[in-house]
Scaffold this active site. Sequence first.
Site, PDB file in Angstrom:
ATOM      1  N   HIS A  52       0.730  -1.212  -0.053  1.00  0.00           N
ATOM      2  CA  HIS A  52       0.179  -0.049  -0.195  1.00  0.00           C
ATOM      3  C   HIS A  52       1.120   0.988   0.132  1.00  0.00           C
ATOM      4  O   HIS A  52       1.557   1.401   1.000  1.00  0.00           O
ATOM      5  CB  HIS A  52      -0.853   0.103   1.295  1.00  0.00           C
ATOM      6  CG  HIS A  52      -2.131  -1.251   1.251  1.00  0.00           C
ATOM      7  ND1 HIS A  52      -3.006  -1.260   0.695  1.00  0.00           N
ATOM      8  CD2 HIS A  52      -1.790  -2.361   1.495  1.00  0.00           C
ATOM      9  CE1 HIS A  52      -3.718  -2.355   0.808  1.00  0.00           C
ATOM     10  NE2 HIS A  52      -2.987  -3.147   1.463  1.00  0.00           N
ATOM     11  N   HIS A  69      -8.751 -10.297  -0.991  1.00  0.00           N
ATOM     12  CA  HIS A  69      -8.490 -10.289   0.204  1.00  0.00           C
ATOM     13  C   HIS A  69      -9.728 -10.970   0.899  1.00  0.00           C
ATOM     14  O   HIS A  69     -10.879 -10.629   0.888  1.00  0.00           O
ATOM     15  CB  HIS A  69      -8.582  -8.900   0.509  1.00  0.00           C
ATOM     16  CG  HIS A  69      -8.677  -8.684   2.269  1.00  0.00           C
ATOM     17  ND1 HIS A  69      -8.017  -7.646   3.081  1.00  0.00           N
ATOM     18  CD2 HIS A  69      -9.838  -8.973   3.252  1.00  0.00           C
ATOM     19  CE1 HIS A  69      -8.228  -7.884   4.215  1.00  0.00           C
ATOM     20  NE2 HIS A  69      -9.516  -8.472   4.170  1.00  0.00           N
ATOM     21  N   ASP A 119       2.197  -7.185   2.404  1.00  0.00           N
ATOM     22  CA  ASP A 119       1.024  -6.236   2.724  1.00  0.00           C
ATOM     23  C   ASP A 119       1.240  -4.979   3.661  1.00  0.00           C
ATOM     24  O   ASP A 119       0.624  -4.555   4.487  1.00  0.00           O
ATOM     25  CB  ASP A 119      -0.102  -7.329   3.581  1.00  0.00           C
ATOM     26  CG  ASP A 119      -1.245  -6.440   3.699  1.00  0.00           C
ATOM     27  OD1 ASP A 119      -1.558  -5.485   3.114  1.00  0.00           O
ATOM     28  OD2 ASP A 119      -2.258  -6.796   4.238  1.00  0.00           O
TER      29      ASP A 119
END
Lengths: 305, 437
Positions: free
Chosen positions: B68, B185, B311
């Site tokens: 991210h 996810h 992640d």
Amino acid sequence: MAEKPKGLLDIESLDRTEIEAILERAHFFQPADNEPFRRLDALRGRTIVNLFFEASTRTRVSFEIAAKRLGADTVSIAAQGSSVSKGESLVDTLNTLVAMRPNAIVMRHAASGAPHFLARHLQIPIINAGDGTHEHPTQALLDARTILDQRPTLEGLRVAIIGDIAHSRVARSNVHLLAKFGVDIVLCGPPSLLPRELAQLAPGVRLSYEMTEAIRDADVIMMLRVQLERQHEAPMSAGEYFHFYGLRLEHLTLAKPNVIVMHPGPINRGRELTSEVADSQRSVILNQVENGIAVRMAVLERILG
Amino acid sequence: MSAIRMSALLITGGRVIDPASGGDGLADVLIRDGRIEAIGTGLVDDEAARLDATGAIVAPGFIDMHVHLREPGIEHAETIETGARAAAAGGFTSICCMPNTVPVNDSATVTSYIVQRAREVACVNVFPIGAITKGSLGDELAAIGSMREAGIVAISDDGRPVMNARVMRRAMELARTFDIPVIDHCEDLNLSAGGDMHEGQVSVRLGLRGIPSASEDIMVARDLLLAELTGARFHVAHLSTLRSVEMVAFAKSRGLKVSCEVTPHHFAITDSELAAYDSNFKMKPPLRCRHDADAVIEGIVNGVVDAIATDHAPHPGSEKMQEFERCPFGITGLETALGLSLSELIHKGRITLMRLVELFTTGPANILKLDRGTLAVGAPADVTIFDLSTEWTYDVQQSFSKSRNSPFNGRHFRGGPLATIVGGKPVWNRFQETNRE
């Protein structure tokens, strides 16, 4: 790094000797019949902040009276009237208070672990007055004091804790305390409020989904409030709950003849137990409230004395 | 002349491990003009800059397919530039960024912005992942084909999984048409609603609301069935449970085009570490219990797991410095991924180095069909150099990420990344920290 100040965050991390010392000291603070509470000045000049982020009457008042009986100054803050409602973070609120140099903070908070989180970041003793669905250490101490007023020892007793165990900080603290004294503990409630994993919470714990079985031969029955505000899904209907898990007078015949009935309050008559039980000779609910002051005096003195 | 000299690099004396060719042995690697020119012993090039890799492992550049970057829109947490630097410091030469930015990457415009911005400021390769649905709201499909043209390598509504099976089915059908994988996810949001950590003995003890393993398993099962129905390439993000490992293994045995990744934190630590209510241990999926973590490691050992991904989910301190149940989910991970993997998988003798490198290179490259993750002559010169012996301690205050939310602050590591080379250009070196310049 300086040593962390001693507070009281939970029962789980206390050892048996510490608990015994608090209970013994609380006994010293208990007034004899028809006698007023002892007044001391052990904590004269100390300031204790009672910070309640969640509504509470008995615990807050009890802590306040306990502090005053020891000669301390107390300030009580309810979250609704504070900067919290203006969006201040918990850490900032506490930092602001700490800058005013109180000697300890008594805190109730709706989030489990909130006092543990603060204790990591602040150099001030924090006394947990109930954190979310985690622990309520002084409640377990006052419950133990109340049992010991009726029984010579905790060892070998059978205690049934009945109701919404999943959401109960009172249950968790009591389980940890009683287990350290070898008490035989039965937890009882409907499956949604009694997760299986609770059986591993401490040694000597077993689960029952049947009230009559849980009560059989009990020395102590602790009823818990149904915490509607913490239940996030459709609970059992009130009628059904009372039918299967409400305590009625006839249940008491299954227990030991001198069984005592406890409840951390506030009680919902007709929801967890009948009025007849609440007002019966077997009920020690008001003794619990009274002992709350003595136990909290012992805790405050131990941390600040 | 100097320009030519600058564009050549000779990495000497290292143990070259290249899963794409199966090669494993001492060799020199010569890079010119951003491509691998030669691999062999005793290579000589008077014009090339030299990098001595004696005692170290020279591998294809590592790929983290689950990051991210928070840009556009949440730049106080991370930017494409800072996230890329953290990646380089973790030994990664390529990262794939999830679409949950503001705005969500659900259109070619946002994709193009990310691609362009990465070209300007990122020291590693950045491959965007597009949203499955508009705004990742789970209702209407995003502009998948246009995003594909603009450069996305996969689609995912990471963090806000598509609950509606019919929408997911249509997304898989489209993804199949555009030859990109669907990454999910996997979480049944109804079942996990309100949960803050793994549901089990620890959550009950701590009085925190639980997220059962079943909330992941149910969605893995659904998605595998939809993958079978549609023939799509389907990838399970951050797989964390025993049952999910079993189901992916079963689907693979049936010949479905299924892959999965695991994160270092899910195999390195468990829910028992949460005792201090430290929000740096809060993420989704939550840290599971021992038997789940063991199953994840077993999946790595027996080949069910295709890739290790971090992640990496930066959050500023102001959001993480809160009561546990009020904090957002997610931890940073780029800089600690290799160290943790070496500790848990190599030093404990669970897998070979070849397998480890595969999980970071050919594994993700094959899932995403990237022309990366190999040291083949002519391939882009992305190289990761690491070793098994350098002692180092992770200090989160020194992180290249803008955020500090790592549960591994202060952890001691043996072995880790030493140097990162992207397109023939050294972008990070443990001993020089070149990307601080």
